[in-house]
Design an enzyme around this catalytic site. Sequence first.
Site, PDB file in Angstrom:
ATOM      1  N   SER A  97       0.844  -1.401  -0.085  1.00  0.00           N
ATOM      2  CA  SER A  97       0.104  -0.001  -0.161  1.00  0.00           C
ATOM      3  C   SER A  97       0.739   1.140   0.023  1.00  0.00           C
ATOM      4  O   SER A  97       0.563   2.449  -0.686  1.00  0.00           O
ATOM      5  CB  SER A  97      -0.892  -0.012   1.246  1.00  0.00           C
ATOM      6  OG  SER A  97      -1.876  -1.092   1.173  1.00  0.00           O
ATOM      7  N   TYR A 119      -2.926 -10.546   2.874  1.00  0.00           N
ATOM      8  CA  TYR A 119      -2.646  -9.140   3.332  1.00  0.00           C
ATOM      9  C   TYR A 119      -4.064  -9.046   3.395  1.00  0.00           C
ATOM     10  O   TYR A 119      -4.915  -8.685   2.475  1.00  0.00           O
ATOM     11  CB  TYR A 119      -2.049  -8.641   2.160  1.00  0.00           C
ATOM     12  CG  TYR A 119      -1.786  -7.217   2.386  1.00  0.00           C
ATOM     13  CD1 TYR A 119      -2.020  -6.575   3.821  1.00  0.00           C
ATOM     14  CD2 TYR A 119      -1.616  -6.145   1.316  1.00  0.00           C
ATOM     15  CE1 TYR A 119      -1.808  -5.179   3.973  1.00  0.00           C
ATOM     16  CE2 TYR A 119      -1.258  -5.001   1.511  1.00  0.00           C
ATOM     17  CZ  TYR A 119      -1.401  -4.352   2.824  1.00  0.00           C
ATOM     18  OH  TYR A 119      -1.239  -3.140   3.035  1.00  0.00           O
ATOM     19  N   LYS A 168      -0.093 -10.743   6.651  1.00  0.00           N
ATOM     20  CA  LYS A 168       0.012  -9.257   7.150  1.00  0.00           C
ATOM     21  C   LYS A 168      -1.250  -8.829   7.618  1.00  0.00           C
ATOM     22  O   LYS A 168      -2.214  -8.935   6.681  1.00  0.00           O
ATOM     23  CB  LYS A 168       0.820  -8.226   6.056  1.00  0.00           C
ATOM     24  CG  LYS A 168       0.908  -6.957   6.583  1.00  0.00           C
ATOM     25  CD  LYS A 168       1.177  -5.969   5.572  1.00  0.00           C
ATOM     26  CE  LYS A 168       1.292  -4.514   5.941  1.00  0.00           C
ATOM     27  NZ  LYS A 168       1.874  -3.597   5.183  1.00  0.00           N
ATOM     28  N   SER A 193      -3.235  -5.894   9.326  1.00  0.00           N
ATOM     29  CA  SER A 193      -3.267  -4.433   9.391  1.00  0.00           C
ATOM     30  C   SER A 193      -4.480  -3.872  10.077  1.00  0.00           C
ATOM     31  O   SER A 193      -4.554  -2.726  10.321  1.00  0.00           O
ATOM     32  CB  SER A 193      -3.082  -3.688   8.086  1.00  0.00           C
ATOM     33  OG  SER A 193      -1.698  -3.892   7.464  1.00  0.00           O
ATOM     34  N   GLY A 234       0.925  -5.439  10.912  1.00  0.00           N
ATOM     35  CA  GLY A 234       0.910  -4.255   9.767  1.00  0.00           C
ATOM     36  C   GLY A 234       0.974  -2.960  10.037  1.00  0.00           C
ATOM     37  O   GLY A 234       0.666  -2.244   9.261  1.00  0.00           O
ATOM     38  N   ILE A 254       5.416  -5.539   9.031  1.00  0.00           N
ATOM     39  CA  ILE A 254       5.633  -4.961   7.771  1.00  0.00           C
ATOM     40  C   ILE A 254       4.968  -3.604   8.252  1.00  0.00           C
ATOM     41  O   ILE A 254       3.744  -3.341   8.212  1.00  0.00           O
ATOM     42  CB  ILE A 254       4.889  -5.768   6.579  1.00  0.00           C
ATOM     43  CG1 ILE A 254       5.345  -6.920   6.508  1.00  0.00           C
ATOM     44  CG2 ILE A 254       5.137  -4.710   5.563  1.00  0.00           C
ATOM     45  CD1 ILE A 254       4.910  -7.837   5.346  1.00  0.00           C
TER      46      ILE A 254
END
Length: 333
Positions: A83, A174, A202, A204, A228, A245
């Site tokens: 992103s 993700y 990941k 987030s 995330g 990440i």
Amino acid sequence: MALSTRLTSSLRPALAALCRAAHGQHRGLSTPQGPQPKLNLGGIFPPLTTPFSPAQEVDYAQLEGNLRRYASIPFRGLVVLGSSGEYPFLAPHERLELVSRVRRALPRDRLLLAGSGCESTRATIELTGSMAEAGADAALVVTPCYYRGAMGSAALVQHYTEVAEASPIPVVLYSVPANTGLELPLEAVLTLAQHPNIIGIKDSGGDITRMGLIVHKTKQEGFQVLAGSAGFLLASYAVGASGGICALANVLGAPLCQLEHLCHQGCWQEAHELQQRLIEPNTAVTRRFGIPGLKAAMDLFGYYGGPCRSPLAPLSPAQVEELRGTFSTNGWL
């Protein structure tokens, strides 16, 4: 000397002293039970921004300059086309060129994760194969979301399973509901974690209970959970996450690696204090100002942030000063 280099060199003796003092008094993170993963994602990854020239062309020279700076920070690897990389704004040939150039500049002992998620399963499979050919070690595959009303667990399990079956490299799920409006359902994650070519996620969303439950329910699969965001990195490590990440790593990579080190050494009080100083800067470069804020912060720290691609607009001078103040009041500038 560059600020990130000064940070790294100044932190090393402090880390050593802290952890010597803590030896025998604190417990570090235990090694999760279960099989060892085929690709160890443990550590910190910056999701690289994509440098653009004033004419909004990809500036590969500035990218290489940033990579030289990041080489001195003990990252586990780098993420391209996440992103933070303005992935939706890049043409297919730009995506492949970015992955190829980063791979050539990256030591072989550092991992390269590349975003390859598209709206259709067919396109995702094709792009994932291209990312593997360009040198990616694993594919970071975001949830398809345009028809999110139809993206229930069954559809997403089928999508990711087909991608994983076809992919020549491991797949990392993700889930980024702030951007997609869709959280990868827990039951889908637990099902997909059983696939031998799906090695982690990941996450987030920031739901620590969910992250801890994923770690607990998938430990026999060797599945790895990556935070995330730097705002909840300490909490993620506390519930068993493997790494992070984090957009903020583009700016404060050395402190994030220090936080990871403190957690693994069991220096929890020091880790707690460091995490607190990272929360406001992290919010500023994510929810508050987004990618334009992240790039402006990189400029403040001597990296090349530069402009975003339209329609993302630059910060106003007043916003840049607010951003500067956020980092300053937390002791980073």
